[in-house]
Design an enzyme around this catalytic site. Structure first.
Site, PDB file in Angstrom:
ATOM      1  N   LYS A 195     -16.702  66.308  69.963  1.00  0.00           N
ATOM      2  CA  LYS A 195     -16.131  65.118  68.963  1.00  0.00           C
ATOM      3  C   LYS A 195     -17.006  66.139  68.077  1.00  0.00           C
ATOM      4  CE  LYS A 195     -15.929  61.251  71.559  1.00  0.00           C
ATOM      5  NZ  LYS A 195     -17.231  59.797  71.338  1.00  0.00           N
TER       6      LYS A 195
ATOM      7  N   PRO B 208     -13.339  58.667  66.138  1.00  0.00           N
ATOM      8  CA  PRO B 208     -12.958  59.895  66.182  1.00  0.00           C
ATOM      9  C   PRO B 208     -13.520  60.160  67.765  1.00  0.00           C
ATOM     10  CG  PRO B 208     -13.902  60.031  63.928  1.00  0.00           C
ATOM     11  CD  PRO B 208     -14.547  58.679  64.546  1.00  0.00           C
ATOM     12  N   GLU B 209     -12.121  60.615  68.525  1.00  0.00           N
ATOM     13  CA  GLU B 209     -12.382  61.087  69.672  1.00  0.00           C
ATOM     14  C   GLU B 209     -11.694  61.851  69.453  1.00  0.00           C
ATOM     15  OE1 GLU B 209     -11.619  57.880  72.688  1.00  0.00           O
ATOM     16  OE2 GLU B 209     -11.695  56.880  71.834  1.00  0.00           O
TER      17      GLU B 209
END
Ligand SMILES: [Zn+2]
Length: 265
Positions: free
Chosen positions: A59, A2-3
């Site tokens: 993040k 996940p960014e």
């Protein structure tokens, strides 16, 4: 992994599914999820609390409680949030479960366990002590701030964009996307950037994040000319027709177009 846009989607999920609810029970199903502080502090801080707010920086996701504390979540490679009802089977790989007073359970799910949970009393102090760079999508960040992160910095663009202490939230996929959209080779040296090129890269970054959030990070629904639609397979550049290349830059598999992202000499 996940960014920034993926974590923003998780923030929106937390906002819609948890804010305003009270946490009746906390289940630390995998104690290793609470890497720094231990399950007792997590449980003690969360139990009985009403959830009041969400924040995101890069993040990192922060969930505020009425006692002033914040649950800190980092999603590592595979972390995500899920909600299920009392009669429903929980998803696999739940590490932390919050039973809410609306009858739902909010679960932190992470198959590969690189994510983690913690607590803080002060989000800004938390960010400062870890020296995270600015989040490019939050208020106060603009083209001038983007220029400053490159000023006087050595190294190549890919490495700089991935450095969370320089700018927070960009990972391998979006770094490649920005460079692709701006027509810049990943190994371009920061020192060689002209002001107009920095502006182009800034605009490419904002376009990439905006487009991804507009389709709720479903890459298949992005415009055809996005690299995110074409990664992980050798294919033609949708902009110029050249065969896309992949090689390691800054230690990561880097996709680029050898024709319209030429290395400058
Ligand atoms: Zn191309």
């Amino acid at each position: 992994m996940p960014e920034l846009p993926e974590v923003e989607m998780r923030r929106r999920f937390m906002e819609s599914q948890a804010v305003g609810r009270r946490i009746l029970k906390v289940a630390v199903i995998d104690p290793t999820v609470t890497k720094r502080i231990g399950p007792a502090e997590i449980t003690g801080s969360l139990k009985g609390q009403r959830i009041t707010a969400t924040r995101r920086h890069g993040k990192w996701l922060f969930t505020g409680l009425e006692n002033g504390r914040w649950l800190v979540l980092h999603f590592g490679m595979t972390g995500r949030l899920a909600v299920h009802g009392v009669d429903e089977t929980p998803p696999r790989f739940v590490r932390l479960a919050l039973h809410l007073n609306d009858g739902h359970t909010l679960a932190f799910v992470d198959s590969r366990k690189f994510g983690g949970a913690g607590m803080t009393d002060d989000v800004d102090a938390f960010l400062a002590t870890r020296h995270w760079g600015p989040d490019p999508t939050l208020p106060g960040f603009d083209l001038n701030a983007f220029r400053e992160i490159f000023a006087g910095r050595s190294g190549n663009l890919k490495g700089i964009l991935l450095n969370q202490r320089v700018i927070a939230g960009i990972g391998n996929l979006y770094a490649d996307e920005m460079l692709y959209q701006a027509g810049l080779h990943p190994e371009t040296r920061a020192a060689d950037l002209e002001p107009a090129t920095v502006k182009k890269l800034y605009e490419a970054m904002m376009t990439a994040f905006g487009a991804s959030l507009a389709v709720e990070t479903r890459y298949a629904e992005l415009p055809e000319n996005f690299l995110l639609r074409h990664r992980n397979r050798t294919c033609q550049c949708p902009r110029c027709g050249a065969t896309l290349k992949v090689h390691r830059v800054a230690g990561r598999s880097t996709y680029y177009c050898p024709r319209h992202q030429r290395k400058r000499r």
